[in-house]
Scaffold this motif. Structure first.
Motif, PDB file in Angstrom:
ATOM      1  N   TYR A 170       0.827  -1.344   0.130  1.00 14.48           N
ATOM      2  CA  TYR A 170      -0.041  -0.024  -0.003  1.00 14.48           C
ATOM      3  C   TYR A 170       0.785   1.297   0.052  1.00 14.48           C
ATOM      4  O   TYR A 170       1.918   1.628   0.841  1.00 14.48           O
ATOM      5  N   ARG A 171       0.460   2.223  -0.887  1.00 13.01           N
ATOM      6  CA  ARG A 171       0.998   3.438  -0.933  1.00 13.01           C
ATOM      7  C   ARG A 171       0.077   4.652  -0.650  1.00 13.01           C
ATOM      8  O   ARG A 171      -0.960   4.499  -1.447  1.00 13.01           O
ATOM      9  N   GLU A 172       0.328   5.458   0.317  1.00 11.21           N
ATOM     10  CA  GLU A 172      -0.708   6.350   0.549  1.00 11.21           C
ATOM     11  C   GLU A 172      -0.845   7.383  -0.587  1.00 11.21           C
ATOM     12  O   GLU A 172       0.046   8.144  -0.930  1.00 11.21           O
ATOM     13  N   PRO A 173      -2.179   7.716  -0.979  1.00  9.06           N
ATOM     14  CA  PRO A 173      -2.269   8.805  -2.104  1.00  9.06           C
ATOM     15  C   PRO A 173      -2.145  10.189  -1.301  1.00  9.06           C
ATOM     16  O   PRO A 173      -2.296  10.543  -0.470  1.00  9.06           O
ATOM     17  N   VAL A 174      -1.695  11.021  -2.462  1.00  9.82           N
ATOM     18  CA  VAL A 174      -1.424  12.352  -2.082  1.00  9.82           C
ATOM     19  C   VAL A 174      -2.701  13.316  -2.433  1.00  9.82           C
ATOM     20  O   VAL A 174      -3.213  12.817  -3.339  1.00  9.82           O
ATOM     21  N   PRO A 175      -3.327  14.142  -1.749  1.00 14.98           N
ATOM     22  CA  PRO A 175      -4.418  14.909  -1.927  1.00 14.98           C
ATOM     23  C   PRO A 175      -4.318  15.505  -3.492  1.00 14.98           C
ATOM     24  O   PRO A 175      -3.345  16.102  -3.668  1.00 14.98           O
TER      25      PRO A 175
END
Length: 345
Positions: free
Chosen positions: A233-238
């Motif tokens: 998992y990679r956290e999306p950027v706003p």
């Protein structure tokens, strides 16, 4: 707030939730007993009662600070108390890791929104929401139909099956199928007899996803790119969604994940999805202007329901190779559905 020490990395936060009697405190005590020796932990325990029994069950030690917040629910009436307590704990204790145990009667949505709010931006990083499930609970219709019971599981990134030593093999199979049927899929599902969950699950990604274990599902039709994304998992950027695509055995898929703060117009989204080829399999969960919503379409029939999910917004489209819309064009249309200003609920 800003961290008062020299460590600029955000503090990993793990939320351990679950219905009353699911074994949350036992599981946390096991994790504490096997924590890395060089880490200092803070554990925040919320009990619905006034006395605060669970906090007293933890042995005193220099490298673990236990803070009890009895007499209410972190997810609602104690939210402001928790925020103030966390600010003080972070400044005073400078923990390397934070574990929060909400009340078994608490709905975790408000808690997660607070942990991911601007107040803790760059300070806290919600790593894992672990829901505990006693398989025997699924025999009780009142539990299955309880909103908090369902939402705790739906919002979780991972599920630990507890009380398995008291459950039958049939009950454990039913519980596994119950969790595997949820969407978005869980990062992992593991048994935790007597609360003995492998601590490595907090620090390393699992090697198999729950979808790969789900009985009755033909995973040969699930493209490898999206399957891999479930456990790396990679956290999306706003405002900058993560994109994944794959193709295998005559089928293809495209998918996007948006940051949880990104908010979309539900009317615009449903109009866009309704315009896609009716033969495509479409699943989506979104933060919209009317709350979180789950869109599920298969065999030409679509369903739109409220959702408790808070990790991110995501869309997955699967169909026969060559039948999918152009990813660039669809991505631009999805971006146009995003509202200019994020909404807070």
């Amino acid at each position: 707030m800003q961290r008062s020490d020299d460590n600029t990395q955000p503090i990993p936060v793990h939320v351990v939730t679950g219905f009353l009697g699911s074994g949350k405190s036992s599981l946390i005590r096991h994790l504490v007993a096997h924590k890395p020796a060089d880490e200092r932990w803070t554990v925040v325990i919320n009990e619905f009662g006034q006395v605060g029994i669970d906090q007293a069950l933890f042995e005193s030690r220099d490298d673990v600070v236990v803070k009890g917040l009895p007499g209410g629910c972190l997810c609602c009436q104690l939210a402001f108390v928790l925020q103030a307590a966390l600010v003080n704990l972070i400044r005073r204790e400078r923990p390397d890791r934070l574990i929060i145990e909400p009340s078994g009667l608490g709905h975790p949505a408000g808690l997660l929104d607070m942990l991911r709010s601007e107040a803790f931006a760059g300070v806290l990083e919600v790593r894992e929401i672990i829901a505990l499930l006693d398989p025997r609970r699924l025999d009780d219709r009142r539990a299955r139909e309880h909103d908090t019971f369902r939402d705790q599981l739906l919002m979780a990134d991972a599920v630990a099956l507890t009380m398995v030593d008291l459950s039958s093999a049939a009950q454990r199979r039913v519980a596994q199928r119950y969790v595997d049927a949820m969407w978005p899929p869980k990062r992992w599902v593991d048994e935790a007899p007597h609360g003995r969950l492998s601590p490595s699950l907090l620090f390393t990604a699992p090697t198999t996803s729950s979808l790969e274990r789900a009985p009755g599902v033909d995973h040969r039709q699930r493209p490898a790119a999206l399957m891999l994304d479930e456990f790396s998992y990679r956290e999306p950027v706003p405002g900058q969604p993560c994109f994944a695509a794959g193709e295998a055995l005559g089928h293809a898929s495209v998918g996007w994940r948006w940051h949880a703060s990104d908010c979309f117009s539900l009317d615009a989204l449903t109009q866009l999805l309704d315009g896609l080829d009716r033969h495509l399999r479409v699943k989506a969960v979104w933060h919209t202007d009317v709350g979180w919503r789950l869109f599920n379409r298969g065999d030409g029939c679509a369903e739109l329901t409220p959702s408790a999910w808070r990790r991110d917004s995501r869309l997955e489209v699967i169909g026969e190779a060559g039948s999918l819309p152009d990813p660039g064009e669809l991505g631009a249309q999805l971006a146009a559905c995003r509202m200019a200003e994020p909404l807070t609920e």
